[in-house]
Design a protein around this motif. Sequence first.
Motif, mmCIF file in Angstrom:
data_model
loop_
_atom_site.group_PDB
_atom_site.id
_atom_site.type_symbol
_atom_site.label_atom_id
_atom_site.label_comp_id
_atom_site.label_asym_id
_atom_site.label_seq_id
_atom_site.Cartn_x
_atom_site.Cartn_y
_atom_site.Cartn_z
ATOM 1 N N PHE A 6 0.937 -1.321 -0.012
ATOM 2 C CA PHE A 6 -0.016 0.094 0.188
ATOM 3 C C PHE A 6 0.769 1.147 -0.201
ATOM 4 O O PHE A 6 0.618 2.360 -0.685
ATOM 5 N N VAL A 7 2.136 1.240 0.879
ATOM 6 C CA VAL A 7 2.584 2.357 0.847
ATOM 7 C C VAL A 7 3.525 2.858 -0.638
ATOM 8 O O VAL A 7 3.583 3.804 -1.010
ATOM 9 N N ILE A 8 3.877 1.683 -1.231
ATOM 10 C CA ILE A 8 4.496 1.679 -2.656
ATOM 11 C C ILE A 8 3.324 2.316 -3.593
ATOM 12 O O ILE A 8 3.855 3.048 -4.411
ATOM 13 N N ALA A 9 2.339 1.626 -3.438
ATOM 14 C CA ALA A 9 1.507 1.859 -4.480
ATOM 15 C C ALA A 9 0.835 3.398 -4.427
ATOM 16 O O ALA A 9 0.429 3.941 -5.272
ATOM 17 N N ALA A 10 1.047 3.985 -3.433
ATOM 18 C CA ALA A 10 0.526 5.315 -2.857
ATOM 19 C C ALA A 10 1.508 6.145 -3.284
ATOM 20 O O ALA A 10 1.270 7.771 -3.100
ATOM 21 N N ARG A 11 2.708 6.128 -3.510
ATOM 22 C CA ARG A 11 3.790 6.876 -4.051
ATOM 23 C C ARG A 11 3.351 7.752 -5.318
ATOM 24 O O ARG A 11 2.736 7.071 -6.194
ATOM 25 N N PRO A 12 3.801 9.071 -5.581
ATOM 26 C CA PRO A 12 3.450 9.770 -6.574
ATOM 27 C C PRO A 12 4.075 9.171 -7.927
ATOM 28 O O PRO A 12 5.226 8.324 -7.943
ATOM 29 N N SER A 13 3.256 9.121 -9.049
ATOM 30 C CA SER A 13 3.613 8.200 -10.035
ATOM 31 C C SER A 13 4.791 8.891 -10.987
ATOM 32 O O SER A 13 5.392 7.939 -11.282
ATOM 33 N N ASP A 14 4.972 10.245 -11.060
ATOM 34 C CA ASP A 14 6.100 10.848 -11.614
ATOM 35 C C ASP A 14 5.981 10.566 -13.057
ATOM 36 O O ASP A 14 7.154 9.874 -13.704
ATOM 37 N N GLY A 15 4.850 10.302 -13.582
ATOM 38 C CA GLY A 15 4.781 10.032 -15.036
ATOM 39 C C GLY A 15 4.734 8.685 -15.485
ATOM 40 O O GLY A 15 4.358 8.174 -16.583
ATOM 41 N N LEU A 16 4.751 7.606 -14.501
ATOM 42 C CA LEU A 16 4.459 6.323 -14.668
ATOM 43 C C LEU A 16 3.013 5.833 -14.668
ATOM 44 O O LEU A 16 2.524 6.042 -13.543
ATOM 45 N N PRO A 17 2.534 5.594 -15.831
ATOM 46 C CA PRO A 17 1.091 5.058 -15.819
ATOM 47 C C PRO A 17 0.906 3.769 -14.905
ATOM 48 O O PRO A 17 1.772 2.905 -14.687
ATOM 49 N N PRO A 18 -0.116 3.972 -14.137
ATOM 50 C CA PRO A 18 -0.683 2.821 -13.093
ATOM 51 C C PRO A 18 -0.576 1.472 -13.902
ATOM 52 O O PRO A 18 -0.427 0.658 -13.019
ATOM 53 N N VAL A 19 -1.030 1.460 -15.012
ATOM 54 C CA VAL A 19 -1.131 0.094 -15.768
ATOM 55 C C VAL A 19 0.337 -0.438 -16.029
ATOM 56 O O VAL A 19 0.413 -1.872 -15.780
ATOM 57 N N ALA A 20 1.243 0.491 -16.280
ATOM 58 C CA ALA A 20 2.692 0.059 -16.565
ATOM 59 C C ALA A 20 3.241 -0.382 -15.350
ATOM 60 O O ALA A 20 4.170 -1.561 -15.155
ATOM 61 N N PHE A 21 2.959 0.390 -14.096
ATOM 62 C CA PHE A 21 3.330 0.162 -12.670
ATOM 63 C C PHE A 21 2.971 -1.189 -12.478
ATOM 64 O O PHE A 21 3.875 -2.286 -12.022
#
Length: 324
Positions: free
Chosen positions: A170-185
């Motif tokens: 949950f902590v890692i998922a909640a960090r700012p994306s900085d341009g990385l799309p959630p689907v790619a993450f």
Amino acid sequence: MRISSTASGLAIAVLAAASFGTSGVLMKPLLEAGWSPAAAVTARAIGGAIILLPITLVALRGKWDALWRARWRVLIMGVVGVASTQFFYFAAIRTVPVSTAILIELLAPLLLVAVVWARTLRMPRPLVLAGSALAIVGLVMVIGPGSIGAPDPIGLLFSVLAMVACAVYFVIAARPSDGLPPVAFAGVGLVIGALTLSVLALIGVLPFTATFGDLPLLGAMLPWWVPLLFVAVVSTALAYVAGITAAESLGSRLASFAGLLEVVFAALFAWILLGEALQPLQLLGGALILGGIAAVKAAEPADGPVELPLAEGRAATEAQVPAR
């Protein structure tokens, strides 16, 4: 799937919880047919990674630099949030009841509250404490009061490690994306998690057995790959993308509490699809979990969610099947 409002974030979090919750009714026939939990969840992770791979590659066009900037975050998601949670869970259920391991793992929201308290030296708001109490009591009611109590210390230790890994998710998922799309993450994280689980299975750390015949599902005999395909698409690919998207919007604390709805959906789907009737105590427990989530939401500051600081450089199913 970019969202900004808390209401939209909660809606996506509910979708993630419901998606994760479908894995129970679909994994159970595989387990009853002879699949080991490790084999089922490894196949699930591989399937989810394959489903998301082409979408991930499209989403990363022109954004490979964002993936490189988030490389440590993605690596932690795959190794800890996906693979380690499963590994510690399987190690725990060798010596403690499955329901006990799930209950301890899903105490991750309380761990996040405690860590923020320790890091900031500020007592959580009364609403957060009240919401935590309501959610945990509700969780015990849904899973069953009999799930409490496991004498084996090694099993308890592995359950606690699964809880820590779930909190990290949950902590890692909640960090700012900085341009990385959630689907790619989610896609790259699942690839790393699937590779990690596969290596653990190949070297014998996780017991790996599988069968490939037809099995009963929803009143019919279907090929073994049908439930596995649904789990890969809905319970894994969609669930992780939705979970990461919601966590980015809600923050780790509120997202982790919303994630407790997963066990409620698992019980609901088991009732609808498997005929496993819900007891009044479980219904009351679901209501208490909702009350706890509402209390934690009400306690969120107006300027955004409270987050754990993280230097840049993983969430349960019903009691008979592997947790997320």
